[in-house]
Write an enzyme that holds these catalytic residues in place. Structure first.
Site, short mmCIF file in Angstrom:
data_model
loop_
_atom_site.label_atom_id
_atom_site.label_comp_id
_atom_site.label_asym_id
_atom_site.label_seq_id
_atom_site.Cartn_x
_atom_site.Cartn_y
_atom_site.Cartn_z
N HIS A 43 0.86 -1.18 0.00
CA HIS A 43 0.00 0.00 0.00
C HIS A 43 0.90 1.23 0.00
O HIS A 43 1.13 1.85 1.05
CB HIS A 43 -0.91 -0.02 1.23
CG HIS A 43 -1.98 1.01 1.21
ND1 HIS A 43 -3.23 0.80 1.74
CD2 HIS A 43 -2.01 2.28 0.73
CE1 HIS A 43 -3.97 1.88 1.59
NE2 HIS A 43 -3.24 2.80 0.97
N GLU A 70 -2.54 -1.64 -3.23
CA GLU A 70 -3.63 -0.86 -2.66
C GLU A 70 -3.29 0.62 -2.69
O GLU A 70 -2.12 1.00 -2.59
CB GLU A 70 -3.87 -1.24 -1.19
CG GLU A 70 -4.26 -2.68 -0.95
CD GLU A 70 -4.49 -2.95 0.52
OE1 GLU A 70 -5.14 -3.97 0.82
OE2 GLU A 70 -4.02 -2.17 1.37
N HIS A 190 -7.98 -5.48 7.49
CA HIS A 190 -7.76 -4.43 8.50
C HIS A 190 -8.05 -4.98 9.90
O HIS A 190 -9.18 -5.30 10.25
CB HIS A 190 -8.61 -3.18 8.27
CG HIS A 190 -7.96 -1.95 8.85
ND1 HIS A 190 -7.12 -1.14 8.13
CD2 HIS A 190 -7.99 -1.43 10.09
CE1 HIS A 190 -6.68 -0.15 8.88
NE2 HIS A 190 -7.19 -0.31 10.09
#
EC number: 2.6.99.2
Length: 237
Positions: A43, A70, A190
């Protein structure tokens, strides 16, 4: 079996803390796959405080499982993804400077924008996923964008589960059932951890993939990276 994609941002954070190349991000990515991990997630953020854009390019030759990038689809990110052509791009509505992701997309307000971005990535052969909260209206909105998958934002579940409230999974079950009806693939991520992953997996129908970074790398400090990867794989069977 639900696939395990390991987010290696924290390895990059540790490397960047001292400069140089220790730990070696590319070797860690290769090792995770050797240990059985079925994907690598990164990410990158605009300030490159952990994953650098060059890391994304370098990993292309190392990741032979599934490569997932991401991020917020702004200009530099879009260009990077189109250059690297990962297997999957996951669109996340990060604010610049955010410590970590804190909410899913409003797929109704940003429907036109997401549709445009998704079409661009799909034209280039990249599977798309968008980060969403477990809200039925947002799932329906995601379907209208043309995305291939959604990624359920699981922070609320993880928090409730840590308090002993197993009912915290109910919105996720409802969201998954709707996604299945709409023929949307389901990813999740998450704050998933060794403590809660098995319960989540067992209750979410059609869960294709989980992306886990912070907890997995933290657990590996105590238990070892190879051991932890295999512990997750067993819990995801």
């Amino acid at each position: 079996m639900t696939k395990l994609s390991v987010n290696i941002n924290k390895i990059a954070t540790l490397r960047n803390a001292r400069g140089g190349n220790v730990p070696d991000l590319l070797k860690v990515a290769a090792d995770i796959q050797k240990f059985g991990g079925q994907g690598i997630t990164i990410h990158p953020r605009p300030d490159e405080r952990h994953i650098r854009y060059q890391d994304a390019r370098d990993l292309k030759s190392v990741v032979y499982t599934e490569y997932n990038i991401e991020g917020n689809p702004q200009h530099n990110f879009i260009d990077l993804v189109l250059e690297c052509k990962p297997d999957q791009v996951t669109l996340v509505p990060d604010a610049i400077g955010a410590i970590t992701s804190s909410a899913g997309w409003d797929t109704i307000t940003y429907q036109d924008y997401l549709t445009e971005m998704i079409q661009e990535f799909q034209r280039n052969g990249i599977r798309t996923s968008i980060f969403v909260d477990p809200v039925l209206e947002m799932i329906e909105g995601a379907k209208k964008t043309g995305t291939d998958r959604i990624e359920l934002y699981t922070e609320a579940f993880a928090h409730q589960y840590s308090l002993g409230n197993e009912k915290g999974i109910d919105p996720y079950v409802a969201a998954a059932k709707l996604a299945n009806e709409l023929e949307l693939g389901i990813n999740a991520g998450h704050d998933l951890s060794l403590d809660n992953i098995q319960f989540f997996k067992q209750n979410i129908p059609g869960l294709l993939e989980v992306s886990i970074g912070h907890a997995l790398i933290s657990e590996a400090l105590y238990l070892g990276l190879e051991n932890v990867v295999n512990m997750y794989l067993r819990k995801l069977k």
